[in-house]
Design an enzyme around this catalytic site. Structure first.
Site, PDB file in Angstrom:
ATOM      1  N   SER A 207       0.813  -1.216   0.000  1.00  0.00           N
ATOM      2  CA  SER A 207       0.000   0.000   0.000  1.00  0.00           C
ATOM      3  C   SER A 207       0.845   1.265   0.000  1.00  0.00           C
ATOM      4  O   SER A 207       0.494   2.263  -0.637  1.00  0.00           O
ATOM      5  CB  SER A 207      -0.938  -0.009   1.208  1.00  0.00           C
ATOM      6  OG  SER A 207      -1.770  -1.142   1.201  1.00  0.00           O
TER       7      SER A 207
ATOM      8  N   HIS B 195       0.848   4.553   4.648  1.00  0.00           N
ATOM      9  CA  HIS B 195       0.123   5.210   3.545  1.00  0.00           C
ATOM     10  C   HIS B 195       0.543   6.669   3.408  1.00  0.00           C
ATOM     11  O   HIS B 195       0.805   7.143   2.296  1.00  0.00           O
ATOM     12  CB  HIS B 195      -1.382   5.128   3.807  1.00  0.00           C
ATOM     13  CG  HIS B 195      -1.932   3.751   3.662  1.00  0.00           C
ATOM     14  ND1 HIS B 195      -3.282   3.487   3.660  1.00  0.00           N
ATOM     15  CD2 HIS B 195      -1.329   2.541   3.506  1.00  0.00           C
ATOM     16  CE1 HIS B 195      -3.486   2.186   3.518  1.00  0.00           C
ATOM     17  NE2 HIS B 195      -2.314   1.591   3.426  1.00  0.00           N
TER      18      HIS B 195
END
Length: 385
Positions: A274, A332
């Site tokens: 991610s 993230h």
């Protein structure tokens, strides 16, 4: 099952009766059993407070009252070694990407020359009758195999350069996902393919965890986003530079995750691509903020790339501040910030200054030549093709 209840009740009654009749010195207590065979030292005047505390704990233990033990303090991990690994891995990634671009361009030039020579040599030597006779001599299985290979080759040639590059990343993630399903590899997968600042092995998992997914849904979601934006990011940066950015983003995002985990004391493992995917998404959205995006299940809903980036950053910031544990929000945010920073400043600071390294590699490869160097290519002069 009534007899089992009476038996357990009888055993408890006998055990309590035996405790009441047993002297206190020989009562069933783990602390007493550990101290068995050792004499108690005489009190020393210089440590009265310490002895008083020990006597209080001992008397409370002998009386049968459990003494609550303080939880062991987990030392906060030092992040100097992971930081050095992040800097070194990022530098090696971009250095290897510059050398790979040099070799790729050199190979393309040599292939073009060889094809030109072969075309000149083949002119007038063979005609369609030759190939017709050759095809008739093949068996049915060989013909089907050649047709299948031709179909795969046509499909591969129909892909963009970015999709071809991302195909290798997807295949590697799928292979790691299959390794998670092998019971004998569980310990090695936990050690090397999950990033945890409290683990003894912290550096190598920073890179390997970016290719690791335990959930199929998690991997499909990440790889789908990467496939969608692969054409744009490769046309923006070039194949080699994209690989360097992707690998570096995975390590940088893990380093940000390490920092937040060490600061908050929430030391838990994480894995997934991610962070690297967020860097690709952020780079595209910051470079083309007016591009229209949509949701696959809601095609009627459209929004700009800049709005999508702001919404994702806001969600991850809220998750980091509120302590959500569903995703690694720090990773993230680290990937998104790295993608924005690289498109705005990193390209000029890193990729445009690769010329001395390419020159050194050119001199090592061909020490006798001092001609032009094939160091330019997609993304060579700027973040545009």
């Amino acid at each position: 099952m009534a007899w089992r209840g009476y038996a357990i009740k009888w055993a408890k009654t006998e055990f309590v009766r035996s405790q009441n009749t047993t002297p206190r010195s020989s009562s069933l207590n783990p602390y007493n059993q550990q101290r068995c065979g050792f004499r108690r030292e005489a009190k020393r005047p210089d440590i009265k407070k310490k002895n008083a505390t020990q006597e209080t704990n001992t008397s409370a233990t002998e009386a049968g009252t459990p003494v609550p033990q303080p939880p062991p303090k987990v030392p906060r991990p030092t992040l100097f070694t992971p930081l050095m690994f992040t800097v070194g891995f990022t530098g090696c990634s971009f250095g290897a990407a510059a050398i790979l671009q040099y070799e790729s361009l050199k190979s393309r030039l040599q292939t073009a020359k060889d094809e030109e020579k072969s075309e000149k040599g083949m002119q007038g030597t063979q005609d369609m009758a030759y190939w017709h006779d050759w095809w008739n001599q093949l068996s049915s299985f060989q013909r089907q195999l050649i047709l299948l290979v031709s179909m795969v080759d046509d499909f591969w040639n129909s892909l963009t350069e970015g999709q071809k590059t991302v195909t290798g990343i997807i295949a590697l993630n799928a292979a790691v996902l299959c390794c998670w399903r092998i019971p004998s590899m569980q310990r090695s997968m936990l050690k090397y393919f999950t990033s945890n600042p409290a683990s003894k092995t912290r550096c190598l998992p920073m890179a390997l965890s970016s290719f690791s997914h335990y959930s199929i849904i998690h991997m499909v979601a990440n790889m789908y986003v990467l496939w969608i934006f692969s054409s744009g990011i490769v046309s923006l940066l070039g194949k080699e530079q994209f690989l360097a950015v992707y690998l570096s983003a995975g390590v940088v995002s893990t380093m940000v995750s390490y920092t937040c985990k060490a600061a908050t004391g929430r030391l838990y493992p994480s894995l997934g691509a991610s962070g690297a995917v967020m860097a690709v998404l952020a780079a595209i959205c910051s470079k083309m903020p007016e591009a229209k995006l949509g949701i696959i299940f809601l095609p009627m809903v459209t929004f700009t790339a800049g709005t999508a980036l702001k919404a994702l950053v806001a969600i991850d910031t809220a998750g980091l501040l509120l302590g959500w544990r569903l995703f690694d929000h720090a990773a993230h945010l680290g990937g998104a910030l790295f993608g924005v920073w690289y498109v705005a400043y990193g390209h000029k600071l890193i990729w445009r200054k690769r010329e001395p390294l390419v020159k050194l590699w050119h001199d090592i490869r061909s020490p006798g030549s001092r001609g032009s160097r094939p160091g330019r290519g997609p993304g060579g002069g700027g973040p545009t093709s």
